[in-house]
Design a protein around this motif. Structure first.
Motif, PDB file in Angstrom:
ATOM      1  N   UNK A  24     -29.986 -51.474  -8.940  1.00  0.00           N
ATOM      2  CA  UNK A  24     -29.695 -50.793  -7.676  1.00  0.00           C
ATOM      3  C   UNK A  24     -30.827 -50.932  -6.660  1.00  0.00           C
ATOM      4  N   UNK A  25     -32.028 -51.179  -7.151  1.00  0.00           N
ATOM      5  CA  UNK A  25     -33.184 -51.276  -6.258  1.00  0.00           C
ATOM      6  C   UNK A  25     -33.735 -52.701  -6.153  1.00  0.00           C
ATOM      7  N   UNK A  26     -33.051 -53.638  -6.794  1.00  0.00           N
ATOM      8  CA  UNK A  26     -33.462 -55.056  -6.788  1.00  0.00           C
ATOM      9  C   UNK A  26     -34.878 -55.235  -7.355  1.00  0.00           C
ATOM     10  N   UNK A  27     -35.144 -54.536  -8.461  1.00  0.00           N
ATOM     11  CA  UNK A  27     -36.421 -54.647  -9.161  1.00  0.00           C
ATOM     12  C   UNK A  27     -36.137 -54.965 -10.622  1.00  0.00           C
ATOM     13  N   UNK A  28     -37.194 -55.193 -11.384  1.00  0.00           N
ATOM     14  CA  UNK A  28     -37.013 -55.426 -12.811  1.00  0.00           C
ATOM     15  C   UNK A  28     -37.102 -54.105 -13.577  1.00  0.00           C
ATOM     16  N   UNK A  29     -36.514 -54.083 -14.773  1.00  0.00           N
ATOM     17  CA  UNK A  29     -36.578 -52.902 -15.610  1.00  0.00           C
ATOM     18  C   UNK A  29     -38.033 -52.626 -16.005  1.00  0.00           C
ATOM     19  N   UNK A  30     -38.809 -53.678 -16.186  1.00  0.00           N
ATOM     20  CA  UNK A  30     -40.221 -53.535 -16.544  1.00  0.00           C
ATOM     21  C   UNK A  30     -40.987 -52.790 -15.450  1.00  0.00           C
ATOM     22  N   UNK A  31     -40.732 -53.140 -14.208  1.00  0.00           N
ATOM     23  CA  UNK A  31     -41.397 -52.464 -13.085  1.00  0.00           C
ATOM     24  C   UNK A  31     -41.006 -50.987 -13.059  1.00  0.00           C
ATOM     25  N   UNK A  42     -45.598 -47.094  -6.905  1.00  0.00           N
ATOM     26  CA  UNK A  42     -44.640 -47.764  -6.010  1.00  0.00           C
ATOM     27  C   UNK A  42     -45.123 -47.778  -4.561  1.00  0.00           C
ATOM     28  N   UNK A  43     -44.801 -48.856  -3.872  1.00  0.00           N
ATOM     29  CA  UNK A  43     -45.099 -48.949  -2.441  1.00  0.00           C
ATOM     30  C   UNK A  43     -44.161 -48.018  -1.677  1.00  0.00           C
ATOM     31  N   UNK A  48     -38.829 -45.711  -0.731  1.00  0.00           N
ATOM     32  CA  UNK A  48     -37.664 -45.545   0.146  1.00  0.00           C
ATOM     33  C   UNK A  48     -36.396 -45.994  -0.566  1.00  0.00           C
ATOM     34  N   UNK A  49     -36.452 -47.102  -1.301  1.00  0.00           N
ATOM     35  CA  UNK A  49     -35.282 -47.565  -2.063  1.00  0.00           C
ATOM     36  C   UNK A  49     -34.882 -46.545  -3.121  1.00  0.00           C
ATOM     37  N   UNK A  50     -35.887 -46.034  -3.838  1.00  0.00           N
ATOM     38  CA  UNK A  50     -35.615 -45.046  -4.883  1.00  0.00           C
ATOM     39  C   UNK A  50     -35.017 -43.768  -4.285  1.00  0.00           C
TER      40      UNK A  50
END
Length: 111
Positions: A24-31, A42-43, A48-50
């Motif tokens: 949903x946030x276009x990130x990896x599960x590891x991140x 997090x930046x 903001x995405x979260x």
């Protein structure tokens, strides 16, 4: 509560896995896991995405500010109240105060 704990709490409340949140946030599960363990911070863009995925404000997500405990639904209602005329606000406040008083009385009675 730190950011990692808040992310875990919100993710569990939304009943989504780390993998689903990553998609949903276009990130990896590891991140996501690193954020939850506070291994990485997090930046603002990631926050903001979260916040958008969890439907909360940035203040709520990071646990800062006067309104940090309010979710977006509460904030939208507060904004709506701000736009009401004085008589309508006073009527609404009377109703809210009555409901809160009833809830607190009921809670005290059940103890």
């Amino acid at each position: 509560m730190n950011i990692g704990e808040r992310i875990i709490q919100l993710r569990k409340e939304c009943n989504i896995s780390q993998s689903e949140l990553a998609k949903k946030t276009a990130m990896s599960r590891t991140i996501i896991g690193n954020y939850e363990r506070n291994a990485n911070t997090p930046s603002i863009e990631v926050l903001a995405k979260l916040a958008k995925v969890f439907n909360v404000s940035l203040d709520f997500l990071i646990g800062e500010g006067e309104i940090a405990s309010f979710n977006k639904d509460v904030l939208k209602r507060i904004e709506g109240i701000q736009n009401l005329d004085t008589d309508t606000k006073n009527h609404l406040f009377f109703i809210i105060d009555t409901v809160i008083q009833h809830f607190n009385t009921k809670k005290a009675f059940l103890k």
